[in-house]
Design a protein around this motif. Structure first.
Motif, PDB file in Angstrom:
ATOM      1  N   LEU A  11     -27.509  93.231 -51.401  1.00 59.76           N
ATOM      2  CA  LEU A  11     -28.627  93.935 -51.303  1.00 59.76           C
ATOM      3  C   LEU A  11     -29.455  94.600 -52.383  1.00 59.76           C
ATOM      4  N   MET A  12     -28.703  94.996 -53.271  1.00 62.44           N
ATOM      5  CA  MET A  12     -29.022  95.556 -54.473  1.00 62.44           C
ATOM      6  C   MET A  12     -29.820  94.435 -55.364  1.00 62.44           C
ATOM      7  N   THR A  13     -29.351  93.401 -55.361  1.00 66.46           N
ATOM      8  CA  THR A  13     -29.952  92.076 -56.164  1.00 66.46           C
ATOM      9  C   THR A  13     -31.448  91.899 -55.528  1.00 66.46           C
ATOM     10  N   ALA A  14     -31.066  91.699 -54.281  1.00 67.84           N
ATOM     11  CA  ALA A  14     -32.566  91.413 -53.323  1.00 67.84           C
ATOM     12  C   ALA A  14     -33.534  92.533 -53.723  1.00 67.84           C
ATOM     13  N   ILE A 463     -36.995  78.514 -54.680  1.00 67.34           N
ATOM     14  CA  ILE A 463     -37.100  79.531 -55.812  1.00 67.34           C
ATOM     15  C   ILE A 463     -36.062  78.848 -56.891  1.00 67.34           C
ATOM     16  N   ALA A 464     -36.675  78.522 -57.840  1.00 72.86           N
ATOM     17  CA  ALA A 464     -35.774  77.673 -58.876  1.00 72.86           C
ATOM     18  C   ALA A 464     -34.927  78.651 -59.845  1.00 72.86           C
ATOM     19  N   ASN A 465     -35.423  79.869 -59.946  1.00 74.62           N
ATOM     20  CA  ASN A 465     -34.785  80.906 -61.026  1.00 74.62           C
ATOM     21  C   ASN A 465     -34.063  81.901 -60.421  1.00 74.62           C
ATOM     22  N   LEU A 466     -33.497  81.659 -59.282  1.00 76.57           N
ATOM     23  CA  LEU A 466     -32.560  82.773 -58.407  1.00 76.57           C
ATOM     24  C   LEU A 466     -31.339  82.325 -59.071  1.00 76.57           C
TER      25      LEU A 466
END
Length: 506
Positions: A11-14, A463-466
């Protein structure tokens, strides 16, 4: 529900790690946490710091849980914070295995951290929820921790020291399943049947010298528990009892009565081994009785034993007929712990008129939250009331062009798409990403695409840079974008025929 901080970290990453954008003070303990947190926040505000606080539970409305400069968060801002957390939770839920989902408290905590960061607080005072190392609030990098009073109802099982009370629900589950069931009750369940089947339920009348010496040594060792109980150092007493339980289980494992039972020539040895094992069980029962009196009473009844004091432990139980064994305790199912948590939440909520709080009540699950958010937006997409029975969720949060530019959106051509064994949600994609090479991505759209092979050859947006995420099925190297509300109502984004694999989306 799995115990741990994995969902909160996702969640914090999102939400782009809002908990890292302010200093924090973590308040833990049994009683007085909210009062302590409020006082600390007020002191900091008095000294000119922009201060926030996250408290639980609330008295009248959920807005009390998030405070900015000693003022409860207004209803509209709280609704917006919940909306941000719900959108993040939707992304996280899609990445979780099985039936694992973001919990209500995790979503509320994420909403609080997001709002505190958005308001630019310098210091946030955070009150722990249930406590323990896996409490959802524990993702904050706090440099200061405050421990309030710890009640005796906690120290009775955990112990009086800081090391003892650092207990999370997962550890509690493990202690019950390992100590009470695995090491204590199983001594009886693994041996009583042999006594009942082969010896008419009667224990031997005399133990050989070696076995009697083992019993006497264990009984002598456990006599130290009396002083520990008197000092209310329950945790130390339990650790000593478990130490003897380990010795007892090692004896049973070494003698292997299940193998002795197969050899009629070793019936006498089987009788002795099972008698000593059941006396180990009785010894542990007597010393466990102050902590788990109900189970202990049933255990002594099974043994036809009327022991009433610790002194009775000095003499083994011999030559008596035991009763047929019946289960004395069950292993804890994590789902039952979750049910207790939810029940405790309900018991803390007062019965108040819905007009007291002018925004929607936070639902019990993120799925319900998202449905409530959609319903409120449909009722009145343009209003943002501060009073009345309910307030709609406002429009999505505005982001800058710089925020958008951080996402590297690309076209990917599906090379492979297949079901993931062991998952009821995921499909495994292999994408041709042009000059980026081949990407493997796990996507939670299985319910919407029952025939994954039909997707081979089409173009998708991803999304390529996730940051790559390690899952139990493999490494997921991005996120495929889809539209819809979830489940079978998800639809991959279409791409015009001229688009080529690897092209950026602008």
């Amino acid at each position: 529900m799995r115990f741990g901080l994995d969902r909160m970290r996702r969640l914090m990453t999102a939400l782009d790690h809002p908990q890292r954008r302010f200093d924090s003070i973590h308040v833990v303990g049994t009683n007085g946490k909210s009062s302590t947190a409020r006082m600390i926040a007020a002191i900091l505000a008095h000294h000119g710091l922009r201060t926030g606080a996250y408290l639980s539970p609330h008295l009248l409305h959920y807005g009390e849980r998030i405070r900015i400069d000693d003022v409860d968060l207004e209803p509209g801002a709280f609704a917006a914070a919940v909306a941000r957390a719900a959108r993040a939770a939707q992304l996280v839920d899609r990445s979780l295995a099985g039936e694992d989902r973001v919990t209500q408290f995790e979503a509320l905590t994420a909403a609080a951290y997001s709002e505190l960061a958005l308001r630019g607080v310098q210091v946030a005072v955070i009150e722990a929820g249930l406590g323990g190392r896996y409490d959802a609030t524990n993702v904050i990098p706090s440099k200061v921790q405050v421990l309030t009073s710890v009640g005796l109802e906690h120290t009775r099982w955990l112990g009086p020291t800081l090391a003892d009370i650092d207990l999370d629900l997962k550890a509690f589950e493990e202690r019950v399943n390992s100590h009470l069931v695995g090491k204590w009750v199983n001594l009886a369940s693994r041996t009583a049947g042999f006594v009942y089947k082969h010896f008419d339920g009667v224990l031997v009348s005399t133990l050989p010298d070696a076995e009697r010496a083992r019993y006497d040594a264990a009984a002598k060792k456990l006599e130290a528990c009396a002083a520990l109980y008197e000092a209310r150092d329950y945790a130390a007493a339990i650790r000593l009892i478990v130490e003897v339980a380990d010795e007892a289980n090692a004896y049973v494992a070494d003698k292997a009565p299940w193998l002795l039972a197969k050899d009629e020539g070793k019936r006498d040895e089987l009788h002795v081994v099972c008698t000593l094992a059941l006396n180990y069980f009785r010894l542990l029962t007597i010393w466990f009785s102050p902590v788990v009196p109900g189970i202990a009473a049933r255990a002594l009844s099974f043994l036809s034993d009327a022991s009433q004091s610790f002194d009775d432990a000095r003499t083994p139980l011999l030559g008596v007929r035991i009763n047929a064994f019946a289960p004395l305790a069950q292993r804890i199912d994590p789902k039952n712990i979750e049910a207790v948590i939810e029940a405790s939440k309900d018991s803390l909520q007062p019965s108040v008129s819905p007009q007291v709080f002018a925004t929607a009540t936070v639902p019990e699950s993120i799925t319900d939250a998202k449905q409530a958010i959609r319903a409120m937006n449909e009722n009145d997409a343009n209003s943002f009331a501060s009073s009345g029975p309910r307030s709609p969720i406002p429009s999505p949060e505005i982001v800058s062009i710089d925020d958008f530019a951080r996402l590297d959106l690309r076209i990917g051509k599906v090379i492979t798409c297949e079901h993931v064994e062991g998952s009821d949600k995921l499909l495994r994609f292999e994408l041709d990403a042009g000059n980026l090479g081949t990407r493997q991505i796990f996507s939670g759209i299985k319910a919407a695409y029952a025939e994954p092979g039909n997707l081979v050859g089409r173009n998708v947006v991803f999304i390529a840079n996730l940051s790559p995420r390690k899952m139990r099925f493999g490494i997921s190297e991005g996120m495929i974008l889809s539209a819809g509300s979830g489940g079978d109502q998800l639809f991959l984004l279409d791409v015009d025929a001229g688009a080529q694999a690897g092209m950026p989306v602008k």
